[in-house]
Design a protein around this motif. Structure first.
Motif, PDB file in Angstrom:
ATOM      1  N   GLU A 150       0.855  -1.190   0.000  1.00 43.17           N
ATOM      2  CA  GLU A 150       0.000   0.000   0.000  1.00 43.17           C
ATOM      3  C   GLU A 150       0.891   1.240   0.000  1.00 43.17           C
ATOM      4  O   GLU A 150       1.826   1.360   0.796  1.00 43.17           O
ATOM      5  N   THR A 151       0.610   2.177  -0.916  1.00 42.87           N
ATOM      6  CA  THR A 151       1.386   3.402  -1.035  1.00 42.87           C
ATOM      7  C   THR A 151       0.439   4.567  -1.335  1.00 42.87           C
ATOM      8  O   THR A 151      -0.771   4.384  -1.411  1.00 42.87           O
ATOM      9  N   SER A 152       1.007   5.743  -1.556  1.00 44.27           N
ATOM     10  CA  SER A 152       0.199   6.887  -1.997  1.00 44.27           C
ATOM     11  C   SER A 152       0.126   6.945  -3.515  1.00 44.27           C
ATOM     12  O   SER A 152      -0.246   7.958  -4.087  1.00 44.27           O
ATOM     13  N   ALA A 153       0.475   5.852  -4.167  1.00 40.50           N
ATOM     14  CA  ALA A 153       0.295   5.636  -5.607  1.00 40.50           C
ATOM     15  C   ALA A 153       1.422   6.199  -6.469  1.00 40.50           C
ATOM     16  O   ALA A 153       2.593   6.137  -6.084  1.00 40.50           O
ATOM     17  N   SER A 154       1.076   6.764  -7.623  1.00 37.29           N
ATOM     18  CA  SER A 154       1.999   7.004  -8.730  1.00 37.29           C
ATOM     19  C   SER A 154       3.351   7.591  -8.353  1.00 37.29           C
ATOM     20  O   SER A 154       4.399   6.996  -8.625  1.00 37.29           O
ATOM     21  N   LEU A 155       3.359   8.770  -7.765  1.00 36.70           N
ATOM     22  CA  LEU A 155       4.621   9.462  -7.517  1.00 36.70           C
ATOM     23  C   LEU A 155       5.501   8.702  -6.535  1.00 36.70           C
ATOM     24  O   LEU A 155       6.720   8.588  -6.729  1.00 36.70           O
ATOM     25  N   GLU A 156       4.891   8.168  -5.484  1.00 33.82           N
ATOM     26  CA  GLU A 156       5.676   7.393  -4.515  1.00 33.82           C
ATOM     27  C   GLU A 156       6.237   6.134  -5.159  1.00 33.82           C
ATOM     28  O   GLU A 156       7.397   5.762  -4.913  1.00 33.82           O
ATOM     29  N   ASN A 157       5.442   5.475  -5.995  1.00 30.49           N
ATOM     30  CA  ASN A 157       5.904   4.246  -6.636  1.00 30.49           C
ATOM     31  C   ASN A 157       7.078   4.514  -7.575  1.00 30.49           C
ATOM     32  O   ASN A 157       8.069   3.765  -7.586  1.00 30.49           O
ATOM     33  N   LEU A 158       6.977   5.563  -8.364  1.00 26.42           N
ATOM     34  CA  LEU A 158       8.062   5.897  -9.290  1.00 26.42           C
ATOM     35  C   LEU A 158       9.339   6.275  -8.534  1.00 26.42           C
ATOM     36  O   LEU A 158      10.439   5.869  -8.914  1.00 26.42           O
ATOM     37  N   ALA A 159       9.179   7.047  -7.449  1.00 26.65           N
ATOM     38  CA  ALA A 159      10.340   7.434  -6.651  1.00 26.65           C
ATOM     39  C   ALA A 159      10.972   6.219  -5.979  1.00 26.65           C
ATOM     40  O   ALA A 159      12.200   6.115  -5.865  1.00 26.65           O
ATOM     41  N   ALA A 160      10.132   5.266  -5.536  1.00 27.33           N
ATOM     42  CA  ALA A 160      10.650   4.063  -4.879  1.00 27.33           C
ATOM     43  C   ALA A 160      11.407   3.179  -5.860  1.00 27.33           C
ATOM     44  O   ALA A 160      12.427   2.572  -5.503  1.00 27.33           O
ATOM     45  N   ILE A 161      10.946   3.108  -7.105  1.00 29.03           N
ATOM     46  CA  ILE A 161      11.691   2.373  -8.135  1.00 29.03           C
ATOM     47  C   ILE A 161      13.026   3.059  -8.367  1.00 29.03           C
ATOM     48  O   ILE A 161      14.081   2.410  -8.428  1.00 29.03           O
ATOM     49  N   ARG A 162      12.995   4.377  -8.493  1.00 27.15           N
ATOM     50  CA  ARG A 162      14.236   5.150  -8.690  1.00 27.15           C
ATOM     51  C   ARG A 162      15.258   4.860  -7.600  1.00 27.15           C
ATOM     52  O   ARG A 162      16.452   4.684  -7.876  1.00 27.15           O
ATOM     53  N   ASP A 163      14.769   4.768  -6.354  1.00 22.84           N
ATOM     54  CA  ASP A 163      15.660   4.603  -5.207  1.00 22.84           C
ATOM     55  C   ASP A 163      16.015   3.146  -4.934  1.00 22.84           C
ATOM     56  O   ASP A 163      16.709   2.847  -3.959  1.00 22.84           O
ATOM     57  N   GLY A 164      15.519   2.236  -5.761  1.00 18.89           N
ATOM     58  CA  GLY A 164      15.846   0.829  -5.600  1.00 18.89           C
ATOM     59  C   GLY A 164      15.056   0.125  -4.520  1.00 18.89           C
ATOM     60  O   GLY A 164      15.436  -0.971  -4.089  1.00 18.89           O
ATOM     61  N   ASN A 165      13.950   0.720  -4.083  1.00 18.75           N
ATOM     62  CA  ASN A 165      13.142   0.139  -3.012  1.00 18.75           C
ATOM     63  C   ASN A 165      11.901  -0.577  -3.520  1.00 18.75           C
ATOM     64  O   ASN A 165      11.099  -1.062  -2.721  1.00 18.75           O
ATOM     65  N   VAL A 184      10.306  10.065 -16.464  1.00 20.77           N
ATOM     66  CA  VAL A 184      11.316   9.738 -17.467  1.00 20.77           C
ATOM     67  C   VAL A 184      11.978  10.997 -18.017  1.00 20.77           C
ATOM     68  O   VAL A 184      13.182  11.007 -18.316  1.00 20.77           O
ATOM     69  N   LYS A 185      11.213  12.082 -18.123  1.00 20.54           N
ATOM     70  CA  LYS A 185      11.736  13.327 -18.692  1.00 20.54           C
ATOM     71  C   LYS A 185      12.342  14.259 -17.645  1.00 20.54           C
ATOM     72  O   LYS A 185      12.965  15.263 -18.000  1.00 20.54           O
ATOM     73  N   GLY A 186      12.110  13.943 -16.349  1.00 22.44           N
ATOM     74  CA  GLY A 186      12.622  14.815 -15.309  1.00 22.44           C
ATOM     75  C   GLY A 186      11.911  16.145 -15.268  1.00 22.44           C
ATOM     76  O   GLY A 186      12.540  17.208 -15.168  1.00 22.44           O
ATOM     77  N   GLN A 187      10.594  16.114 -15.326  1.00 27.48           N
ATOM     78  CA  GLN A 187       9.805  17.334 -15.315  1.00 27.48           C
ATOM     79  C   GLN A 187       8.650  17.189 -14.326  1.00 27.48           C
ATOM     80  O   GLN A 187       8.494  16.159 -13.700  1.00 27.48           O
ATOM     81  N   GLY A 188       7.859  18.224 -14.174  1.00 28.47           N
ATOM     82  CA  GLY A 188       6.744  18.161 -13.242  1.00 28.47           C
ATOM     83  C   GLY A 188       7.220  17.986 -11.814  1.00 28.47           C
ATOM     84  O   GLY A 188       7.980  18.816 -11.299  1.00 28.47           O
ATOM     85  N   ASN A 190      12.645  16.413 -10.428  1.00 27.89           N
ATOM     86  CA  ASN A 190      13.700  17.372 -10.774  1.00 27.89           C
ATOM     87  C   ASN A 190      14.713  16.807 -11.756  1.00 27.89           C
ATOM     88  O   ASN A 190      15.345  17.562 -12.498  1.00 27.89           O
ATOM     89  N   GLU A 191      14.863  15.486 -11.750  1.00 33.47           N
ATOM     90  CA  GLU A 191      15.806  14.837 -12.650  1.00 33.47           C
ATOM     91  C   GLU A 191      15.147  13.605 -13.271  1.00 33.47           C
ATOM     92  O   GLU A 191      14.269  12.993 -12.659  1.00 33.47           O
ATOM     93  N   PRO A 192      15.559  13.243 -14.485  1.00 33.38           N
ATOM     94  CA  PRO A 192      14.985  12.055 -15.122  1.00 33.38           C
ATOM     95  C   PRO A 192      15.280  10.787 -14.321  1.00 33.38           C
ATOM     96  O   PRO A 192      16.353  10.648 -13.736  1.00 33.38           O
TER      97      PRO A 192
END
Length: 331
Positions: A259-274, A289-293, A296-298
């Motif tokens: 259970e997470t807060s969905a999209s942004l948390e999931n993408l950040a967790a993948i980025r961080d290897g978690n 992927v584009k590092g926008q919105g 801050n970084e792709p």
């Protein structure tokens, strides 16, 4: 008889009070989704389209399940959710409250949202819910599955995509019916695709020209984490069933939904290897992927694996609030 009349009078008076509050010009309570979620982001975009700024309303960062309870209790005036159609939580709210009203977006608001995001206009037909008296104009995106290119090998990516399509009938959740070959590439726009998924879709005759992601998997893990959403939404129960189907049909792995807060948390967790897999709306995935919105970084280690279901913005209030549209909130 006298007692029944008194109870009925109390109910009428309560409805009158709610209408008076709605028309009083006071800041309304609006549930905009959990902080860090795609719901939160698009809610602010919708409000911005009407010139409604922070401070003009009281924000409640609730998952849609808790927010629907708040709408029922009268503590929340409007709740915004990214949901499948029909949404069980909305059906349940109507069964409990009996006076649910769904708000449409104006043409001007839709144009602003389309110009500023990946969401596109969508019409909810009036037969989607028993309480609708007319079609509802809103916007939609796609829920997709993203994979960690540091932990998902080509073979596993192939199997994940294959099972999503060929074993989706094992999912009892209503949105499982959306995982078809015809829909498989919905939401792929502007995203790299996992090589394993790409191989499966090409074998099925699907065409795309997206870049194939590079993998950096040294040792395929057997225990995998799938990021979903809040327990009151669609992601969490659907993700739980998806995990079960993968576990039953792919040898050597065990997927656990979180259970997470969905999209942004999931993408950040993948980025961080978690996290190994994450459910997300395709708009935030493009931003990642584009590092926008909100990014801050792709993010370089995420790739598309498959479409899950269409994500439809659904905005509800109650008739008793007297709110007919977002224009009613503009000072």
């Amino acid at each position: 008889m006298r007692k029944m009349k008194i109870v009925g009078l109390v109910g009428i008076l309560l409805s009158m009070v709610l209408v008076l509050v709605a028309c009083s010009g006071e800041a309304k309570n609006i549930a905009i989704g959990p902080a860090g979620s795609a719901t939160n982001t698009v809610s602010k975009l919708i409000l911005d389209a009407y010139g409604i700024e922070e401070g003009d309303y009281n924000s409640f960062e609730e998952g849609f399940g808790d927010a629907a309870n708040g709408v029922q209790d009268g503590n929340i005036d409007i709740s915004i959710g990214i949901l499948g159609l029909p949404a069980g939580n909305i059906t349940s709210l109507q069964a409990s409250a009996g006076d649910v009203k769904m708000l449409s977006l104006s043409k001007e608001a839709v144009a602003h949202i389309e110009e500023s995001s990946a969401y596109r206009e969508f019409t909810i037909p009036k037969d989607a819910y028993d309480f609708l008296e007319e079609d509802i104009t809103t916007v939609t995106a796609y829920a997709i599955l993203m994979g960690n290119t540091d932990t998902i090998s080509e073979e596993l990516g192939y199997q994940l995509a294959k099972v999503m399509i060929e074993n989706s009938s094992e999912i009892s959740h209503a949105q499982g019916a959306q995982m078809t070959l015809d829909n498989a590439l919905n939401g792929l726009e502007d995203l790299p695709i996992h090589p394993g998924a790409a191989k499966y879709y090409q074998e099925q005759g699907l065409e795309f020209d997206n870049p194939i992601a590079e993998l950096n998997v040294t040792d395929q893990a057997s225990e995998l984490v799938l990021g979903t959403g809040s327990s009151g939404g669609t992601y969490y129960p659907l993700g739980g069933e998806m995990a079960t189907v993968w576990n039953n049909n792919i040898d050597g792995i065990n997927v656990t939904n979180r259970e997470t807060s969905a999209s942004l948390e999931n993408l950040a967790a993948i980025r961080d290897g978690n996290m190994d897999l994450g459910m997300t709306v395709h708009g935030p995935a493009i931003d990642a992927v584009k590092g926008q919105g909100d990014f801050n970084e792709p993010i370089s280690n995420v790739a598309f694996i498959g479409h899950i279901y269409p994500e439809i913005i659904q905005i509800v209030t109650r008739e008793a609030t007297g709110i007919e549209s977002f224009e009613d909130l503009v000072k």
